[in-house]
Each structure stands twice: as C-alpha cells, then as structure tokens.
Design a protein around this motif. Structure first.
Motif, mmCIF file in Angstrom:
data_model
loop_
_atom_site.group_PDB
_atom_site.id
_atom_site.type_symbol
_atom_site.label_atom_id
_atom_site.label_comp_id
_atom_site.label_asym_id
_atom_site.label_seq_id
_atom_site.Cartn_x
_atom_site.Cartn_y
_atom_site.Cartn_z
ATOM 1 N N GLY A 61 0.801 -1.211 0.000
ATOM 2 C CA GLY A 61 0.000 0.000 0.000
ATOM 3 C C GLY A 61 0.830 1.255 0.000
ATOM 4 O O GLY A 61 0.296 2.361 0.100
ATOM 5 N N VAL A 83 -3.696 -4.476 0.100
ATOM 6 C CA VAL A 83 -3.081 -3.659 1.144
ATOM 7 C C VAL A 83 -3.640 -4.082 2.508
ATOM 8 O O VAL A 83 -4.787 -4.521 2.599
ATOM 9 C CB VAL A 83 -3.336 -2.154 0.921
ATOM 10 N N THR A 87 -3.323 0.592 6.034
ATOM 11 C CA THR A 87 -2.982 1.505 4.941
ATOM 12 C C THR A 87 -3.844 2.767 5.026
ATOM 13 O O THR A 87 -5.056 2.703 5.242
ATOM 14 C CB THR A 87 -3.206 0.817 3.583
ATOM 15 N N LYS A 92 -4.633 4.681 -0.360
ATOM 16 C CA LYS A 92 -5.649 3.978 -1.156
ATOM 17 C C LYS A 92 -6.195 4.876 -2.260
ATOM 18 O O LYS A 92 -6.422 4.419 -3.396
ATOM 19 C CB LYS A 92 -6.765 3.475 -0.234
ATOM 20 N N TRP A 109 1.363 -6.442 6.422
ATOM 21 C CA TRP A 109 1.763 -6.710 5.042
ATOM 22 C C TRP A 109 1.849 -8.208 4.778
ATOM 23 O O TRP A 109 1.498 -8.671 3.681
ATOM 24 C CB TRP A 109 3.125 -6.062 4.752
ATOM 25 N N THR A 292 3.018 9.055 -0.090
ATOM 26 C CA THR A 292 1.866 8.910 0.808
ATOM 27 C C THR A 292 1.877 9.908 1.959
ATOM 28 O O THR A 292 0.901 10.000 2.702
ATOM 29 C CB THR A 292 1.795 7.486 1.378
#
Length: 306
Positions: A61, A83, A87, A92, A109, A292
């Motif tokens: 993710g 993911v 996450t 996402k 994970w 992210t």
C-alpha cells in the motif's frame, strides 16, 4: 523509454554546512509516482508485459504499490494491489487514481501478501516490493546517473526497509567500478531488521514494526541485503522516529521538498550525526521520496514529538 525519469544530483548547501563536508542529494522524490521504486518496478513491469502478463499483482500500500499502479496504467496492464487494513486513506486514494483495483485484507503486510499470492493466475505477474533482482537492476540506474556526472561519491547514505534500494545501489556501484564506496544504511529504531541481523550475524525477523516510518516496515530484510550487511561494505546507523520527522521538516524548509519519515531517516544522519560522516567526503544522499506523506501528516507527526 524507461518508465522512470533521470533525477537531479544537486549539492545541498544547508546539509554541507551542517555535516562539515560536501553533501549531494539524488532527488528520487521527483519521480512521477513519488519515489525511487519506479526504477525497479518499472523495469520489472516492462519485462513481465513483454512476456505476456495480463495483470500485475502487488501487496504494497506504499511506494511499491504506487509504482506498480503507475507502471500498469502507462503499459495498459490492469493492476490489483492488496493492502493491509493499516494503509492510509491517502495511499488507497492514490492507488485508485492510478486506476488500480485495491483490496484491503489483514492487519499486516504479511497477511496482505499471502492473499495477493493466492490471487495469481497463469497470466498474472507478481511484483514484490523489494526482493527481486529485476528491481535491483532498475534501482541501480540511479547510480549510473551519478556516474555520468564523473563525480565518485565518498559514501552513499540511504534508508533501508526491505533492502531493495540497498541491493540496487550496491549493484550500481559495482557495475560502474565503484565497489569500494561504503554504504551507510539507516533505519529507525522501531524498524531495524538489518541492524539486528548485522549484530547477530543471522537474518532476523522482527516481531513487529513499531516505527512511524512505515515504508521501512519490513520485518525481515531480503537475503541480498543481509549478504551485503555481512560483506564489510555496509555501516548500519539508527535514528529515532523523532529525529526522522524533524529531518523531514528541516528538509522541507531547506529544499522545499516534502518527504516521508522513511526518507527522513537518512536525512536525519546528515543533519544530526556528523560523526558518522567524518571519514568521508562528497557524500551522496538518496532522497528516496514517498508519495503517501502529506503536509498535514507532517504537522501531526511534528506535534506528536514536540
């Protein structure tokens, strides 16, 4: 044409002053999907597409999953990314914006990866986040770009999670005749699988990841990274989450680039551990990036450690 872009190598005046020696930045945060991962993931995706893959499947993710989604969109190959429940919504959303199918499964994970493996059909290709020689070969191109400048590093400073970047940089140094260049491998204290493996002499699997630097959250490094750790070429360094986050903030002020704490780990050594760099000149820091992380995330992390 490869799916990654050549990135700048610039000297950092603020970091050079702090470290007391020239510090160069390889700006992988400028890659289109936000991190160095597209170098190796892009190469692997092109390879599997040429072999006839009809779908790419990944279990990340984070930056690897984003690189797979980006590569799949450009190559016209559908992508499924599994993911874990941890996450972030931002991650996402980024995956979905690249037209990837996102499946949320498991608390870690490892669980997401197990489901991803179970989904593989005869015409699917699996993209591991860090343990694949194709990835290392692609990541090595960042060293090729450094070599093209004619400037040999005194050392390369980089963050380590699963060890894919470490393996790729080592390969790049070797193929450019720079196998004697030391690798300064940085982890946060709650994600130090390489450090513990080097200390014990065997590949350790952590019970859990407790670091805020989730992109470094591989409970066990790949075998190639462990081999490099035993070779004498690697120096293992640790920083705290607080130091990694502070380095992200300082780097944003100094260079107007937002990076995640995994990248901040390497920068934290350049900012705060001059003794670790004292033996070297012309240090190259891999600014690995991270799509992210947001400005709001950085404010929250900073407040947490205030």
């Amino acid at each position: 044409m490869p799916l990654h872009i050549p990135t700048p190598l610039i000297v950092s005046a603020p970091l050079s002053r702090t470290a007391g020696r020239p510090v160069w930045l390889k700006l992988e945060a400028l890659q289109p999907p936000g991190s160095f991962k597209i170098r190796g993931i892009g190469l692997a995706c092109e390879h599997y597409a040429q072999l006839g893959a009809k779908r790419f499947v990944s279990s990340s993710g984070g930056n690897a999953g984003l690189a797979v989604a980006y590569a799949g969109r450009l190559l016209g190959v559908p992508v499924t990314v599994v993911v874990p429940a941890t996450t972030s919504e931002r991650a996402k959303d980024l995956l979905q914006h690249e037209d990837a199918e996102v499946i949320v499964h498991g608390a870690s994970w490892q669980e997401a990866n197990a489901l991803a493996q179970s989904l593989l059909g005869d015409t699917d290709a699996f993209l591991h986040p860090f343990d694949n020689p194709l990835l290392w070969r692609g990541h090595a191109t960042l060293v090729d770009e450094v070599a093209a400048t004619g400037r040999k590093p005194g050392a390369v400073l980089l963050a380590v999670g699963g060890g894919g970047l470490l393996a790729g940089v080592a390969e790049g140094l070797e193929r450019n005749g720079w196998g004697d260049v030391p690798l300064l491998a940085v982890e946060t204290e709650g994600a130090a699988s390489l450090h513990q493996s080097m200390h014990t002499g065997q590949r350790v699997e952590l019970e859990a990841i407790t670091s805020i630097a989730t992109s470094l959250g591989a409970r066990q490094v790949c075998e190639r990274a462990f081999e490099l750790g035993q070779s004498g070429r690697v120096r293992s360094l640790l920083v705290s989450d607080k130091e990694a986050v502070a380095a992200c903030t300082r780097f944003l002020d100094d260079h107007r680039l937002l990076v995640e704490p995994a990248c901040g780990a390497a920068l934290a050594v350049a900012y705060g551990q001059p003794e670790a760099l004292a033996d070297f000149q012309d240090i190259v820091v891999i600014v690995c990036g991270g799509a992210t992380a947001s400005a709001d995330n950085l404010r929250q992390w900073t407040a947490r450690f205030a």
